[in-house]
Write an enzyme that holds these catalytic residues in place. Structure first.
Site, PDB file in Angstrom:
ATOM      1  N   LYS A   1     -11.854   1.205  -1.721  1.00  0.00           N
ATOM      2  CA  LYS A   1     -10.806   1.758  -2.587  1.00  0.00           C
ATOM      3  C   LYS A   1     -11.342   1.834  -4.022  1.00  0.00           C
ATOM      4  CE  LYS A   1      -7.459   1.051   0.894  1.00  0.00           C
ATOM      5  NZ  LYS A   1      -6.858   0.063   1.766  1.00  0.00           N
TER       6      LYS A   1
ATOM      7  N   SER B   1       0.796  -1.225   0.000  1.00  0.00           N
ATOM      8  CA  SER B   1       0.000   0.000   0.000  1.00  0.00           C
ATOM      9  C   SER B   1       0.829   1.277   0.000  1.00  0.00           C
ATOM     10  CB  SER B   1      -0.967  -0.010   1.179  1.00  0.00           C
ATOM     11  OG  SER B   1      -0.305  -0.314   2.386  1.00  0.00           O
TER      12      SER B   1
ATOM     13  N   HIS C   1      -5.526  -3.053  -2.888  1.00  0.00           N
ATOM     14  CA  HIS C   1      -5.208  -2.069  -3.938  1.00  0.00           C
ATOM     15  C   HIS C   1      -5.201  -2.668  -5.337  1.00  0.00           C
ATOM     16  CE1 HIS C   1      -4.200   0.993  -0.956  1.00  0.00           C
ATOM     17  NE2 HIS C   1      -3.725  -0.026  -0.250  1.00  0.00           N
TER      18      HIS C   1
HETATM   19  C1  LIG Z   1      -6.796  -0.068   3.211  1.00  0.00           C
HETATM   20  C2  LIG Z   1      -6.220  -1.408   3.440  1.00  0.00           C
HETATM   21  C3  LIG Z   1      -6.837  -2.315   4.306  1.00  0.00           C
HETATM   22  C4  LIG Z   1      -7.979  -1.919   5.184  1.00  0.00           C
HETATM   23  O1  LIG Z   1      -9.169  -1.811   4.490  1.00  0.00           O
HETATM   24  P1  LIG Z   1     -10.322  -0.913   5.102  1.00  0.00           P
HETATM   25  O2  LIG Z   1     -11.544  -1.365   4.399  1.00  0.00           O
HETATM   26  O3  LIG Z   1      -9.935   0.505   4.818  1.00  0.00           O
HETATM   27  O4  LIG Z   1     -10.359  -1.178   6.573  1.00  0.00           O
HETATM   28  C5  LIG Z   1      -6.334  -3.591   4.370  1.00  0.00           C
HETATM   29  N1  LIG Z   1      -5.253  -3.955   3.664  1.00  0.00           N
HETATM   30  C6  LIG Z   1      -4.608  -3.094   2.855  1.00  0.00           C
HETATM   31  C7  LIG Z   1      -3.416  -3.552   2.102  1.00  0.00           C
HETATM   32  C8  LIG Z   1      -5.069  -1.794   2.733  1.00  0.00           C
HETATM   33  O5  LIG Z   1      -4.412  -0.928   1.971  1.00  0.00           O
END
Ligand SMILES: *Cc1c(COP(=O)(O)O)cnc(C)c1O
Length: 395
Positions: free
Chosen positions: A241, A182, A210
């Protein structure tokens, strides 16, 4: 007035220390947002730091689905999925997710954080070892640490080191990794990890927060690498996302999902997400699945950004995804650069420890399908001006 207890003093001390190290953080107030245009604390700017990769977070079709469903079913689910909160919108979304991914079944979680915590906790038993990439997302790491298994981290993307560690492991092993890291934007070596997992009878758990919606023409990193569901038996994706809504899911076999329903505490002991949100996500899924132009445009923008940055000598990191960090190193300089870019009308978040290892602060630039080529060129120009300026006096 709160009383000045020993606890308050401890917290004040820790806050002062963070300030002194240049690591203090606060949420920035977003006053208005329209696509990639935002008003941030009184300043108009272009957003280059969201995870809204397909530009769906304010898509009118999705907002309309949310409003329509809310008018029909209300706001709250009323209870956990296993009590009385499991609505037909949830069920339909789970079926559509499973269908897109070519997997037997999917299970919704309220957030990606909860999905990762719940899955690792449910699957790792005493005597098992959980292997995790050092750069994994906090939620996967927390899942490992809080599980009853033994947690062991391996060097970033180092399949050989992991293989050596697995050779020494008694008991069962889980391998958990981000698919797209990320804060770096690089991909995990999923084919090699899948081969290793099969050879050592380890369970491969992939968090594609992602990649889902973005890579592999949509279904994510596993499709991008041409791997089969069997090679990555536990697939976790998020909905906040690329899909532009909120929530997360785990996809896999009937048995896996049935087991998680019995055992994943973050699924069992929490209120089901609003059914209207599931309806909105179904609309988002339809757009993400069928409109391939957003992904094509995004790929063009990534290439344009990297070409331009190379020409300008900007400190690019090794990433082909819409996450395009620029290396800074020093946390205070990253902060100054972020401020200078905002002054120039570009909102780019500086990422500092503890989110990334000490001494590896960076500007985490993200591109989305809602950006135009001209906006990307504008950002490149501003980056060149700000990064050229002497440290401490950017702009
Ligand atoms: C954003 C993210 C999460 C968490 O997801 P949310 O729905 O925002 O809690 C988990 N793993 C990765 C790699 C992320 O970037």
């Amino acid at each position: 007035m709160s009383r000045d207890t020993a606890w308050e003093q401890r917290w004040r001390g820790a806050l002062a220390e963070r300030q002194a190290q240049g690591l203090y953080r606060r949420p920035r107030l977003l006053e208005r947002r329209d696509g990639v245009h935002a008003r941030l604390e009184g300043r108009d700017c272009l957003v280059f730091c969201s995870n809204d990769y397909l530009g769906l977070a304010d898509h009118p079709v999705i907002s309309a689905a949310l409003a329509q469903a809310a008018s029909e079913v209300g706001t709250g689910s009323g209870a956990a999925h296993l009590i009385s909160g499991h609505h037909r919108e949830h069920e339909a979304l789970e079926a559509e997710l499973a269908d897109w991914l070519g997997r037997p079944r999917a299970l919704l979680f309220s957030t990606g954080y909860m999905a990762n915590m719940g899955v690792i906790n449910a699957l790792a038993e005493p005597g098992d070892t959980v292997y995790e990439d050092v750069l994994n997302h906090a939620s996967l790491l927390d899942g490992g640490w809080l599980s009853r298994g033994r947690m062991q981290r391996y060097a970033h993307g180092d399949v050989a080191a992991l293989d050596a560690a697995l050779a020494q492991t008694s008991g069962r092993a889980l391998i958990a990794t981000d698919a797209v890291f990320s804060m770096d934007g690089d991909l995990a070596p999923l084919p090699a990890l899948a081969e290793l997992a099969a050879r050592r009878e380890a369970l491969l758990v992939v968090d594609d927060a992602h990649g889902f919606g973005v890579l592999g023409n949509g279904p994510g990193s596993v499709a991008h690498f041409g791997l089969t569901p069997d090679q990555v038996p536990v697939y976790i994706g998020t909905l906040g996302k690329a899909l532009g809504t909120f929530g997360a899911f785990v996809a896999g076999s009937e048995t896996l999902i049935d087991y998680l329903i019995q055992r994943a505490r973050t699924y069992i002991y929490t209120t089901a997400p609003p059914p209207a949100l599931a309806a909105a996500t179904r609309a988002a899924l339809g757009l993400a699945r069928h409109d391939t132009w957003r992904r094509e445009h995004l790929v063009d923008l990534v290439a344009r950004f990297r070409d331009g940055a190379r020409r300008l000598g900007l400190p690019l990191m090794a990433s082909d995804t819409p996450i395009q960090p620029l290396w800074v190193g020093d946390a205070a300089r990253a902060m100054a650069l972020g401020a200078a870019l905002l002054e120039a009308g570009y909102w780019v978040t500086p990422i500092r420890p503890p989110t990334v290892p000490p001494g590896t602060a960076r500007l985490r630039i993200t591109l989305t399908a809602a950006h135009t080529p001209a906006q990307v060129e504008g950002l490149l120009g501003a980056l060149a001006r700000c990064l050229d300026a002497p440290a401490g006096a950017p702009g």
